[in-house]
Design a protein around this motif. Structure first.
Motif, PDB file in Angstrom:
ATOM      1  N   ARG A  59     -65.145   9.359  65.598  1.00  9.73           N
ATOM      2  CA  ARG A  59     -64.508  10.521  64.998  1.00  9.73           C
ATOM      3  C   ARG A  59     -65.402  11.743  65.170  1.00  9.73           C
ATOM      4  O   ARG A  59     -66.622  11.653  65.149  1.00  9.73           O
ATOM      5  N   THR A  60     -64.790  12.902  65.339  1.00  7.35           N
ATOM      6  CA  THR A  60     -65.506  14.163  65.336  1.00  7.35           C
ATOM      7  C   THR A  60     -64.539  15.251  64.927  1.00  7.35           C
ATOM      8  O   THR A  60     -63.382  15.256  65.353  1.00  7.35           O
ATOM      9  N   ASN A  61     -64.986  16.173  64.082  1.00  8.94           N
ATOM     10  CA  ASN A  61     -64.128  17.254  63.573  1.00  8.94           C
ATOM     11  C   ASN A  61     -62.813  16.701  63.029  1.00  8.94           C
ATOM     12  O   ASN A  61     -61.737  17.270  63.232  1.00  8.94           O
ATOM     13  N   ASP A  62     -62.905  15.548  62.350  1.00 10.27           N
ATOM     14  CA  ASP A  62     -61.729  14.886  61.771  1.00 10.27           C
ATOM     15  C   ASP A  62     -60.709  14.465  62.818  1.00 10.27           C
ATOM     16  O   ASP A  62     -59.526  14.278  62.512  1.00 10.27           O
ATOM     17  N   ARG A  63     -61.127  14.321  64.039  1.00 14.40           N
ATOM     18  CA  ARG A  63     -60.241  13.841  65.100  1.00 14.40           C
ATOM     19  C   ARG A  63     -60.650  12.424  65.501  1.00 14.40           C
ATOM     20  O   ARG A  63     -61.835  12.109  65.581  1.00 14.40           O
ATOM     21  N   LEU A  64     -59.649  11.594  65.775  1.00 13.03           N
ATOM     22  CA  LEU A  64     -59.914  10.255  66.267  1.00 13.03           C
ATOM     23  C   LEU A  64     -60.051  10.317  67.780  1.00 13.03           C
ATOM     24  O   LEU A  64     -59.125  10.722  68.491  1.00 13.03           O
ATOM     25  N   ILE A  65     -61.223   9.948  68.281  1.00 14.95           N
ATOM     26  CA  ILE A  65     -61.532  10.038  69.705  1.00 14.95           C
ATOM     27  C   ILE A  65     -61.661   8.634  70.288  1.00 14.95           C
ATOM     28  O   ILE A  65     -62.431   7.813  69.781  1.00 14.95           O
ATOM     29  N   TYR A  66     -60.903   8.381  71.342  1.00 10.04           N
ATOM     30  CA  TYR A  66     -61.030   7.113  72.049  1.00 10.04           C
ATOM     31  C   TYR A  66     -61.983   7.285  73.224  1.00 10.04           C
ATOM     32  O   TYR A  66     -61.933   8.291  73.939  1.00 10.04           O
ATOM     33  N   VAL A  67     -62.827   6.293  73.408  1.00 14.80           N
ATOM     34  CA  VAL A  67     -63.734   6.268  74.548  1.00 14.80           C
ATOM     35  C   VAL A  67     -63.127   5.352  75.606  1.00 14.80           C
ATOM     36  O   VAL A  67     -62.923   4.161  75.379  1.00 14.80           O
ATOM     37  N   ILE A  68     -62.818   5.943  76.764  1.00 14.48           N
ATOM     38  CA  ILE A  68     -62.223   5.200  77.873  1.00 14.48           C
ATOM     39  C   ILE A  68     -63.270   5.029  78.960  1.00 14.48           C
ATOM     40  O   ILE A  68     -63.810   6.003  79.478  1.00 14.48           O
ATOM     41  N   ARG A  69     -63.587   3.776  79.283  1.00 14.04           N
ATOM     42  CA  ARG A  69     -64.527   3.514  80.371  1.00 14.04           C
ATOM     43  C   ARG A  69     -63.765   3.424  81.691  1.00 14.04           C
ATOM     44  O   ARG A  69     -62.639   2.931  81.735  1.00 14.04           O
ATOM     45  N   PHE A  70     -64.403   3.909  82.763  1.00 14.15           N
ATOM     46  CA  PHE A  70     -63.786   3.774  84.081  1.00 14.15           C
ATOM     47  C   PHE A  70     -64.821   3.355  85.111  1.00 14.15           C
ATOM     48  O   PHE A  70     -65.979   3.768  85.057  1.00 14.15           O
ATOM     49  N   ASN A  71     -64.381   2.511  86.035  1.00 12.41           N
ATOM     50  CA  ASN A  71     -65.206   2.024  87.141  1.00 12.41           C
ATOM     51  C   ASN A  71     -64.326   1.899  88.372  1.00 12.41           C
ATOM     52  O   ASN A  71     -63.128   1.622  88.267  1.00 12.41           O
ATOM     53  N   GLN A  72     -64.921   2.087  89.539  1.00  8.71           N
ATOM     54  CA  GLN A  72     -64.144   1.897  90.749  1.00  8.71           C
ATOM     55  C   GLN A  72     -63.876   0.414  90.950  1.00  8.71           C
ATOM     56  O   GLN A  72     -64.677  -0.440  90.551  1.00  8.71           O
ATOM     57  N   HIS A  73     -62.738   0.102  91.549  1.00  9.06           N
ATOM     58  CA  HIS A  73     -62.400  -1.296  91.819  1.00  9.06           C
ATOM     59  C   HIS A  73     -63.406  -1.903  92.790  1.00  9.06           C
ATOM     60  O   HIS A  73     -63.929  -1.229  93.681  1.00  9.06           O
ATOM     61  N   GLU A  74     -63.657  -3.184  92.623  1.00  7.37           N
ATOM     62  CA  GLU A  74     -64.697  -3.864  93.392  1.00  7.37           C
ATOM     63  C   GLU A  74     -64.424  -3.826  94.891  1.00  7.37           C
ATOM     64  O   GLU A  74     -65.343  -3.836  95.700  1.00  7.37           O
ATOM     65  N   GLY A  75     -63.189  -3.798  95.299  1.00  7.89           N
ATOM     66  CA  GLY A  75     -62.868  -3.833  96.721  1.00  7.89           C
ATOM     67  C   GLY A  75     -63.080  -2.519  97.439  1.00  7.89           C
ATOM     68  O   GLY A  75     -62.964  -2.464  98.669  1.00  7.89           O
ATOM     69  N   ILE A  76     -63.399  -1.449  96.706  1.00  9.45           N
ATOM     70  CA  ILE A  76     -63.600  -0.130  97.318  1.00  9.45           C
ATOM     71  C   ILE A  76     -65.083   0.053  97.628  1.00  9.45           C
ATOM     72  O   ILE A  76     -65.928  -0.049  96.736  1.00  9.45           O
ATOM     73  N   LEU A  77     -65.396   0.334  98.884  1.00 17.49           N
ATOM     74  CA  LEU A  77     -66.792   0.408  99.311  1.00 17.49           C
ATOM     75  C   LEU A  77     -67.379   1.809  99.195  1.00 17.49           C
ATOM     76  O   LEU A  77     -68.592   1.966  99.088  1.00 17.49           O
ATOM     77  N   GLU A  78     -66.542   2.846  99.271  1.00 13.91           N
ATOM     78  CA  GLU A  78     -67.050   4.223  99.187  1.00 13.91           C
ATOM     79  C   GLU A  78     -67.685   4.471  97.823  1.00 13.91           C
ATOM     80  O   GLU A  78     -67.232   3.939  96.807  1.00 13.91           O
ATOM     81  N   PRO A  79     -68.744   5.297  97.768  1.00 11.25           N
ATOM     82  CA  PRO A  79     -69.370   5.604  96.473  1.00 11.25           C
ATOM     83  C   PRO A  79     -68.475   6.516  95.627  1.00 11.25           C
ATOM     84  O   PRO A  79     -68.305   7.692  95.951  1.00 11.25           O
ATOM     85  N   LEU A  80     -67.898   5.964  94.574  1.00 11.93           N
ATOM     86  CA  LEU A  80     -67.086   6.750  93.642  1.00 11.93           C
ATOM     87  C   LEU A  80     -67.832   6.869  92.319  1.00 11.93           C
ATOM     88  O   LEU A  80     -69.054   6.954  92.304  1.00 11.93           O
ATOM     89  N   TYR A  81     -67.129   6.829  91.187  1.00 13.93           N
ATOM     90  CA  TYR A  81     -67.764   7.167  89.911  1.00 13.93           C
ATOM     91  C   TYR A  81     -67.521   6.110  88.859  1.00 13.93           C
ATOM     92  O   TYR A  81     -66.583   5.311  88.937  1.00 13.93           O
ATOM     93  N   GLN A  82     -68.388   6.145  87.859  1.00 14.46           N
ATOM     94  CA  GLN A  82     -68.224   5.296  86.684  1.00 14.46           C
ATOM     95  C   GLN A  82     -68.680   6.093  85.472  1.00 14.46           C
ATOM     96  O   GLN A  82     -69.546   6.965  85.582  1.00 14.46           O
TER      97      GLN A  82
END
Length: 439
Positions: free
Chosen positions: A257-280
């Protein structure tokens, strides 16, 4: 050796290619905008400094936001939790609002602050499990898509002229070898149009000690644009274009929570089959209003040579240079129900390996920019091309030295870390010594 950043260069998403040339000489044009009107009155502001901490553990809170209530004046705490805030005297009867993700926002009268040594403690904001169960979306990727879709409605719809403080540092291991700082005008175009933002350089200063660089002059190319393009809600095509979203796996991590707002934390990772350097990384989304309030992410460096091609603009023939870490942060702020870019940073760590030396060297670069004030303007106030800094600028080549003690005047800056502060003091002592010797 100019260095470029993947906020402009990624093998798949990033389409901008403005780092293809060495920076040319920037043209400084006198400013007349309201953001930088000079005031000759002596000390028309009060300066306050201190530290933001967690109440229970006393640990420093990094990048906490401090805002003068009812104004657009703000700053953030540095990586040691310290802050420096300059408040115009017309506003000292107002309150200071201090906020940090996952903590209860604190409001206190500015008149109660001391000029130095203020300690502001924030308490952890506990999220009730019942809130999570009731409001939990079922699909993490669907929430991200809806958040990106709603940017036209939730973020600034009018052009704004923003005052920003920008700093970049280069370190060899723990020693500062290059430091550049600037106050800039950022003409921020509305989030619902594709036109890019523009930047004017107002004031800048620098110091570089090339004797600590092993004869390799590392330079960061792009200046404030490196941080500006981390605004993923303004430039979603650089990381989360419609085509690239399927390259990532999105999952729910936790909620805060921050400023009385409910904040969700969403994690992201590139799929294992992708070889190019992306983000996490992590996205912080206001689940009720589908608003991105911040993000922290990094580049997946899976191939050293491929990563080096993304970042190294030019290098000597007998030297290998490659990144070992590249990370980003962006935070947004809210005013009258609309959100806008508030702070971003880029951190890069490099290895420099000489063919004829036994040991390699380690360098790190940090670029950060914070919006310290802003006002809504008309589209006619967009600066002309000759007034803007080039997107290929190398700020350390354009700035002057640290000789003017009143350089920043009333403008808010990010309080320097102790290592940077001591480096600046050392520079100023050397300047005074050389002045005395010349007399």
């Amino acid at each position: 050796m100019p260095i470029k950043t993947p906020s402009m260069f990624s093998p798949i998403q990033f389409k901008a290619t403005f780092l293809c040339i060495i920076a040319a000489l920037v043209m400084l044009v006198p400013q007349s905008s309201l953001a930088f009107q000079q005031n000759n009155a002596e000390l028309d502001y009060n300066e306050y400094s201190g530290e933001v901490k967690e109440a229970s553990s006393n640990k420093a809170l990094v990048f906490a936001t401090l805002t003068v209530e009812g104004t657009n004046i703000s700053t953030i705490s540095n990586t040691e939790g310290n802050f420096l805030l300059k408040v115009p005297k017309e506003h000292i009867s107002k309150n200071l609002v201090v906020s940090f993700l996952g903590y209860k926002t604190k409001t206190l009268p500015i008149s109660d602050l001391e000029r130095e040594g203020n300690e502001i403690s924030l308490e952890v904001s506990v999220t009730q499990l019942s809130e999570i169960n009731i409001n939990a979306p079922k699909d993490a990727m669907g929430l991200v898509k809806e958040t990106l879709k709603n940017r036209d409605e939730n973020y600034f719809q009018d052009p704004s002229l923003m005052t920003a403080f920008y700093r970049e540092t280069i370190k060899r291991r723990r020693k500062n070898v290059s430091l550049a700082e600037a106050v800039v005008n950022v003409y921020k175009t509305p989030y619902n149009i594709v036109r890019e933002d523009a930047v004017e350089l107002y004031k800048a200063r620098k110091s570089t000690d090339y004797s600590k660089l092993d004869t390799v002059a590392l330079k960061l190319q792009g200046g404030p644009y490196n941080t500006l393009y981390v605004d993923m809600m303004k430039y979603p095509e650089y990381i989360f274009s419609e085509e690239s979203l399927t390259n990532y796996k999105f999952t729910f991590d936790r909620s805060v929570r921050t400023n009385d707002r409910l904040i969700y934390v969403i994690r992201f990772n590139q799929h294992e089959g992708i070889l190019e350097p992306l983000y996490q990384g992590e996205l912080y989304i206001d689940v009720e209003n589908k608003i991105l309030t911040g993000a922290v992410f990094s580049l997946n460096i899976t191939d050293r040579d491929q990563a080096a091609q993304l970042f190294v603009r030019r290098k000597p023939a007998k030297v290998d240079v490659w990144p070992t870490e590249v990370s980003y942060r962006v935070d947004y702020r809210e005013k009258n129900g609309k959100w806008h870019y508030g702070y971003s940073s880029v951190f890069m760590e490099f290895k420099v390996d000489w063919a004829d030396k036994w040991f390699n060297s380690q360098y790190s670069m940090t670029a950060e920019m914070a919006i310290t004030d802003w006002e809504t303007v008309s589209k006619d106030e967009r600066p002309k091309y000759r007034q803007r800094i080039r997107k290929s600028i190398i700020l350390s080549d354009e700035a002057t030295g640290f000789s003017d003690p009143d350089f920043w005047g009333e403008y808010n800056i990010i309080e320097p870390e102790k290592s940077i502060e001591s480096a600046i003091k050392k520079i100023q002592r050397q300047l005074r010594r050389s002045e005395r010797n010349s007399d």
